[in-house]
Motif scaffolding. Sequence first.
Motif, PDB file in Angstrom:
ATOM      1  N   ALA A  57       0.868  -1.174   0.000  1.00 60.05           N
ATOM      2  CA  ALA A  57       0.000   0.000   0.000  1.00 60.05           C
ATOM      3  C   ALA A  57       0.898   1.215   0.000  1.00 60.05           C
ATOM      4  O   ALA A  57       2.026   1.170   0.507  1.00 60.05           O
ATOM      5  N   TRP A  58       0.398   2.316  -0.565  1.00 64.12           N
ATOM      6  CA  TRP A  58       1.187   3.552  -0.557  1.00 64.12           C
ATOM      7  C   TRP A  58       1.070   4.209   0.807  1.00 64.12           C
ATOM      8  O   TRP A  58      -0.033   4.346   1.337  1.00 64.12           O
ATOM      9  N   VAL A  59       2.194   4.586   1.339  1.00 64.53           N
ATOM     10  CA  VAL A  59       2.170   5.225   2.647  1.00 64.53           C
ATOM     11  C   VAL A  59       3.037   6.482   2.615  1.00 64.53           C
ATOM     12  O   VAL A  59       4.136   6.483   2.060  1.00 64.53           O
TER      13      VAL A  59
ATOM     14  N   THR C 276      -7.768  16.118   2.058  1.00 62.66           N
ATOM     15  CA  THR C 276      -6.857  17.155   1.603  1.00 62.66           C
ATOM     16  C   THR C 276      -5.451  16.852   2.119  1.00 62.66           C
ATOM     17  O   THR C 276      -5.257  16.003   2.983  1.00 62.66           O
ATOM     18  N   ALA C 277      -4.495  17.597   1.578  1.00 64.89           N
ATOM     19  CA  ALA C 277      -3.112  17.399   2.010  1.00 64.89           C
ATOM     20  C   ALA C 277      -2.987  17.626   3.515  1.00 64.89           C
ATOM     21  O   ALA C 277      -2.233  16.935   4.200  1.00 64.89           O
ATOM     22  N   SER C 278      -3.770  18.571   4.049  1.00 61.38           N
ATOM     23  CA  SER C 278      -3.628  18.864   5.479  1.00 61.38           C
ATOM     24  C   SER C 278      -4.117  17.694   6.330  1.00 61.38           C
ATOM     25  O   SER C 278      -3.606  17.450   7.425  1.00 61.38           O
ATOM     26  N   HIS C 279      -5.108  16.951   5.809  1.00 69.31           N
ATOM     27  CA  HIS C 279      -5.539  15.741   6.529  1.00 69.31           C
ATOM     28  C   HIS C 279      -4.364  14.762   6.629  1.00 69.31           C
ATOM     29  O   HIS C 279      -4.086  14.210   7.693  1.00 69.31           O
ATOM     30  N   TYR C 280      -3.703  14.548   5.512  1.00 66.95           N
ATOM     31  CA  TYR C 280      -2.590  13.587   5.515  1.00 66.95           C
ATOM     32  C   TYR C 280      -1.468  14.080   6.435  1.00 66.95           C
ATOM     33  O   TYR C 280      -0.809  13.292   7.106  1.00 66.95           O
ATOM     34  N   GLN C 281      -1.274  15.405   6.433  1.00 66.32           N
ATOM     35  CA  GLN C 281      -0.239  15.951   7.317  1.00 66.32           C
ATOM     36  C   GLN C 281      -0.559  15.685   8.777  1.00 66.32           C
ATOM     37  O   GLN C 281       0.316  15.329   9.552  1.00 66.32           O
ATOM     38  N   SER C 282      -1.840  15.840   9.126  1.00 68.05           N
ATOM     39  CA  SER C 282      -2.152  15.625  10.538  1.00 68.05           C
ATOM     40  C   SER C 282      -2.071  14.134  10.879  1.00 68.05           C
ATOM     41  O   SER C 282      -1.667  13.763  11.987  1.00 68.05           O
ATOM     42  N   GLU C 283      -2.443  13.277   9.928  1.00 68.70           N
ATOM     43  CA  GLU C 283      -2.273  11.841  10.134  1.00 68.70           C
ATOM     44  C   GLU C 283      -0.793  11.524  10.380  1.00 68.70           C
ATOM     45  O   GLU C 283      -0.436  10.721  11.233  1.00 68.70           O
ATOM     46  N   LEU C 284       0.027  12.164   9.546  1.00 69.39           N
ATOM     47  CA  LEU C 284       1.469  11.961   9.628  1.00 69.39           C
ATOM     48  C   LEU C 284       1.974  12.349  11.020  1.00 69.39           C
ATOM     49  O   LEU C 284       2.776  11.644  11.630  1.00 69.39           O
ATOM     50  N   ASN C 285       1.471  13.464  11.514  1.00 67.73           N
ATOM     51  CA  ASN C 285       1.895  13.921  12.836  1.00 67.73           C
ATOM     52  C   ASN C 285       1.438  12.970  13.936  1.00 67.73           C
ATOM     53  O   ASN C 285       2.159  12.712  14.885  1.00 67.73           O
ATOM     54  N   GLN C 286       0.211  12.453  13.770  1.00 65.91           N
ATOM     55  CA  GLN C 286      -0.327  11.610  14.832  1.00 65.91           C
ATOM     56  C   GLN C 286       0.218  10.191  14.802  1.00 65.91           C
ATOM     57  O   GLN C 286       0.438   9.579  15.832  1.00 65.91           O
ATOM     58  N   LYS C 287       0.360   9.649  13.580  1.00 65.46           N
ATOM     59  CA  LYS C 287       0.675   8.225  13.480  1.00 65.46           C
ATOM     60  C   LYS C 287       2.055   7.932  12.912  1.00 65.46           C
ATOM     61  O   LYS C 287       2.483   6.792  12.890  1.00 65.46           O
ATOM     62  N   GLY C 288       2.696   8.944  12.392  1.00 70.39           N
ATOM     63  CA  GLY C 288       3.994   8.716  11.778  1.00 70.39           C
ATOM     64  C   GLY C 288       3.886   8.231  10.341  1.00 70.39           C
ATOM     65  O   GLY C 288       4.881   8.056   9.651  1.00 70.39           O
ATOM     66  N   GLY C 289       2.654   7.998   9.891  1.00 66.96           N
ATOM     67  CA  GLY C 289       2.458   7.551   8.518  1.00 66.96           C
ATOM     68  C   GLY C 289       0.978   7.470   8.200  1.00 66.96           C
ATOM     69  O   GLY C 289       0.151   7.392   9.095  1.00 66.96           O
ATOM     70  N   ALA C 290       0.646   7.514   6.913  1.00 65.55           N
ATOM     71  CA  ALA C 290      -0.752   7.413   6.525  1.00 65.55           C
ATOM     72  C   ALA C 290      -0.854   6.752   5.163  1.00 65.55           C
ATOM     73  O   ALA C 290      -0.063   7.043   4.265  1.00 65.55           O
ATOM     74  N   ARG C 291      -1.832   5.862   5.047  1.00 63.10           N
ATOM     75  CA  ARG C 291      -2.049   5.233   3.748  1.00 63.10           C
ATOM     76  C   ARG C 291      -2.669   6.259   2.803  1.00 63.10           C
ATOM     77  O   ARG C 291      -3.556   7.007   3.180  1.00 63.10           O
ATOM     78  N   VAL C 292      -2.168   6.261   1.563  1.00 68.04           N
ATOM     79  CA  VAL C 292      -2.715   7.138   0.534  1.00 68.04           C
ATOM     80  C   VAL C 292      -3.148   6.266  -0.645  1.00 68.04           C
ATOM     81  O   VAL C 292      -2.362   5.439  -1.085  1.00 68.04           O
ATOM     82  N   PRO C 293      -4.326   6.432  -1.185  1.00 66.90           N
ATOM     83  CA  PRO C 293      -5.420   7.246  -0.683  1.00 66.90           C
ATOM     84  C   PRO C 293      -5.999   6.662   0.602  1.00 66.90           C
ATOM     85  O   PRO C 293      -5.902   5.468   0.840  1.00 66.90           O
ATOM     86  N   SER C 294      -6.620   7.533   1.392  1.00 64.73           N
ATOM     87  CA  SER C 294      -7.188   7.102   2.663  1.00 64.73           C
ATOM     88  C   SER C 294      -8.563   6.489   2.428  1.00 64.73           C
ATOM     89  O   SER C 294      -9.094   6.538   1.333  1.00 64.73           O
ATOM     90  N   GLY C 295      -9.107   5.920   3.489  1.00 64.58           N
ATOM     91  CA  GLY C 295     -10.526   5.564   3.444  1.00 64.58           C
ATOM     92  C   GLY C 295     -10.883   4.200   2.887  1.00 64.58           C
ATOM     93  O   GLY C 295     -12.019   3.981   2.507  1.00 64.58           O
ATOM     94  N   THR C 296      -9.923   3.279   2.805  1.00 60.86           N
ATOM     95  CA  THR C 296     -10.233   1.956   2.255  1.00 60.86           C
ATOM     96  C   THR C 296     -11.237   1.206   3.139  1.00 60.86           C
ATOM     97  O   THR C 296     -12.271   0.749   2.666  1.00 60.86           O
ATOM     98  N   ILE C 297     -10.926   1.109   4.421  1.00 60.76           N
ATOM     99  CA  ILE C 297     -11.813   0.382   5.329  1.00 60.76           C
ATOM    100  C   ILE C 297     -13.139   1.135   5.471  1.00 60.76           C
ATOM    101  O   ILE C 297     -14.203   0.539   5.545  1.00 60.76           O
TER     102      ILE C 297
END
Lengths: 402, 141, 369
Positions: A57-59, C276-297
């Motif tokens: 998955a892209w991360v 938006t990019a800012s969503h991914y940024q906040s995910e990044l801050n909280q979790k250290g990483g984020a799946r892109v695109p989000s929202g699969t589950i």
Amino acid sequence: MTATENIKIEKPPKGASIPAKEGIKKAILGVFKKALETEALDAIMIPVKVPETESYAWVLLKDTTLLENADPLPPVMTIQGGKVLSDLTKHGKINKNIAAVLRPCETRAAVELFKLKQLHFENITLISIDCPGAIPLSEYLAEPEKSKKSFDNVLDKWDGDDAVRKVCQICYRFSLPTLTNAPASDLHIGLSGNTKDDVLLIPVTPKGEKILERLDLKADSSLQKWETKIKEIKKIKSQRRKKFNHDFKANISGPEKFTAVFDGCINCHNCQSVCPICYCQQCYFDSATTKLSSEDYFRRAKERGALRFPLDTILFHLGRMSHMALSCVSCGACEDACPMSISVSQVFSLVGEQTQQAFNYTPGINREESLALQDYLEDEFCEVETPSECEPTNSNEVKENV
Amino acid sequence: MEKEYTPQIIGFLCTWCSYTGADLAGVSRLQIPPSIRVIRLMCSGRIDPLFVTKAFISGSDGVMMMGCHPGDCHYQKGNYYTRRRYKTINSVFESLHLDTERIFLSWVSASEGVKYAHVTKEFSDKITGLGPNPVKKEIFL
Amino acid sequence: MSDVLKIKKPVEEGITEFLKFLLEKNKVKGIFTLRKAGKTDSFSYSLITDVEEIKNAAPLTPIMPANAGQLLSSFTLEDAIKEPIAVVIRPCELRAFVELTKRTQANMENIYLISSTCAGVFPLKSAQNGKFSQLLPKYWEAAKKSEVLASLRPTCTACEHFVPALADITISVVGNKNLTEECSLHLNTSKGEELAQGAPGNKTTEKLNDKELAQLKELRLKEREKLFASVNDKNLGLAGLVKTFAPCLSCHGCRQVCPICFCTLCDFDSKTHEDTASHYQSELNQKGGARVPSGTIFFHTGRMIHMAVSCVNCGMCSDVCPADIPVATLFSMVGESLQKLFDYLPGRDLEEPAPSETFIENEFAGLGE
């Protein structure tokens, strides 16, 4: 994204050589790790294997422990990377200094999406990587271990192989040219042609140079060996493509043969939804415009004696082709996603290439080049109007060089 | 980090009953847990199940759906639908082995300030006991 | 007991002859059925209006290129059909058609419904290697004996609703020992009777073969248990779902082919759920990483909440999934418990409102008090 941000650097004749004693992927990941640790980059977007699965998955990650499962060049293409970068930035630029690691076709898709205003390049260092192709997704999912082995094999040989997808076998843009006016990527990772002992990091733009600087990496290794090898493989693959296209064209040309290719189509539109270039929120072919009254259905059935459902599958493919083939980067995502094993990407790649040649346009290699349909020359295509009086505008030569 | 864990709970409250009930609780100086963040809607029937799911997937530790008691809906029957939607979410979450404990439905009328204070405290305590929603740490959502 | 029309021909030939009769005698103006497309092993639903074309009809071929309920919805969405047609569809397709009609996405006017006791279909993949015809003898053999073929679509092996509920005519397939000699058409309604009037063949009166049907149901229920057991803590729960949907490409093909998902623009394809990019940024801050695109589950869970109560277990979603995720099994399982909860079976009754569109005042008493 300003024009000046991406001007080429004068001469990128050299690259930084990174020793790869523990394999090329480890070496690349080592560089990324250092980049994150030294804050040369805030985050990296890269395929990561989901723990306890074989899927990628892209991360977008900044946590370096996540890099342990990352793979800059996974054996399969999951979601097209250009599309993923667009998902990340289409609603506005990202405010962190990030890098994205993409295959050449993904990089080119990103550039096309940028031109289509579906992606923001600000703060993004685009890192492209030499790519030997990808294993068909269904094969990989069925037999991941075997696929990984055959991918390693392909990575050794570099001239394509039956193991990779058909469009990859005939892909001669598996590396990115470094000498255009506004290069696609900022930093290119050269893999082919090296002994397996090192990886080349080739700065293409000032952004790429800056990253190397921040990492204390000196671009002082000659690119000659790499370039020679690229040329060599490119020649083999171009020839293979020529031959393939010639044969394939004969197999699909004409209304009957063309229709036969899409005989199995069930109208799921998977090809369209995974296509990086098909960016529309709602595809025209899924819209209410295409809905008909029951009488229309009847009328059309009576004209032929029988009417196939769903209607207009050929229209969908031809229409989609006319919409996006000029920007088709031959990434093969469509074929990977087709549940009916239709050779979609081969058809689109062939048609795309011919259309692109007519406009002397190569999608995604130059960020400043405008889209073929957004531009015109006053005196072009005179053969359309007065064929007897002129030469065709564009020749069918491949123009780019490494 | 978890020295003093305060959960984050989203509450979707209808304006006629539950929000007014919450207001009454405030005016009556009843203690409301600081973990509750309220979103006011015209009717609990406006609570799209996706609001709840999205709140859950986005890392809320708990999600509350609150409206008028059945039969008392300002719009006659909005909350009957809410009840079915709650059951739907609950059933889907249960089938998927997701944490149903974190989703909560309660009817609070405009006069039930005390009930509001009571159920929010109870739910907040329960969520505190459950700990942070594991989606908070999940990257591959 | 119902009237039965018996045509002394193998079942597929028999029904084809019946369809030909309908068209020839102008009883209907069109036949909607599976038909051979150009290439071998390529089948698609078609509206046949010319008697000549009937020879290409393949009404009982065990393959489902699309859920016919969805196709009939596209046919009748704008307006009802003006001239009568007969459709030959499978029970789950019929149920989908009913569900869509309830939601005003389809119209059943002027349609004669012909269905069969369904022995299931093969996955679409099995018709891609040129060897599809080799599967057929075994299929018919299993149908005759009321057995479950393991090579069918997984949802088919586990389907208990293989007897059509609202069909005007039911073709007896499952457990019909004579299906290679004769074609039995059970005329369930006056519409069915009307259609069969004057048709070639003998009329008798008999019941559907209850015993054999019950036998298959029992086998299928066992398969269902097995199938559901394959979905367990390994692939459920938050960690499990992450693994299950790890290969998801977000192509939303499952939604596209789902007959119940009728929205022109799915909520999950709309701007509402684009981050938006800012969503991914906040995910990044909280979790250290984020799946892109989000929202699969979120997509899959949300789609379940939207449509699983009406899921007819047709299995189209699994068949088109390029990442081979067992979508249909999951949706079946979730759907079953939702349907139990609301005592609802999608498509069994045209008058019964969908659970999301109705309520009972005193149900779930005590909840929220």
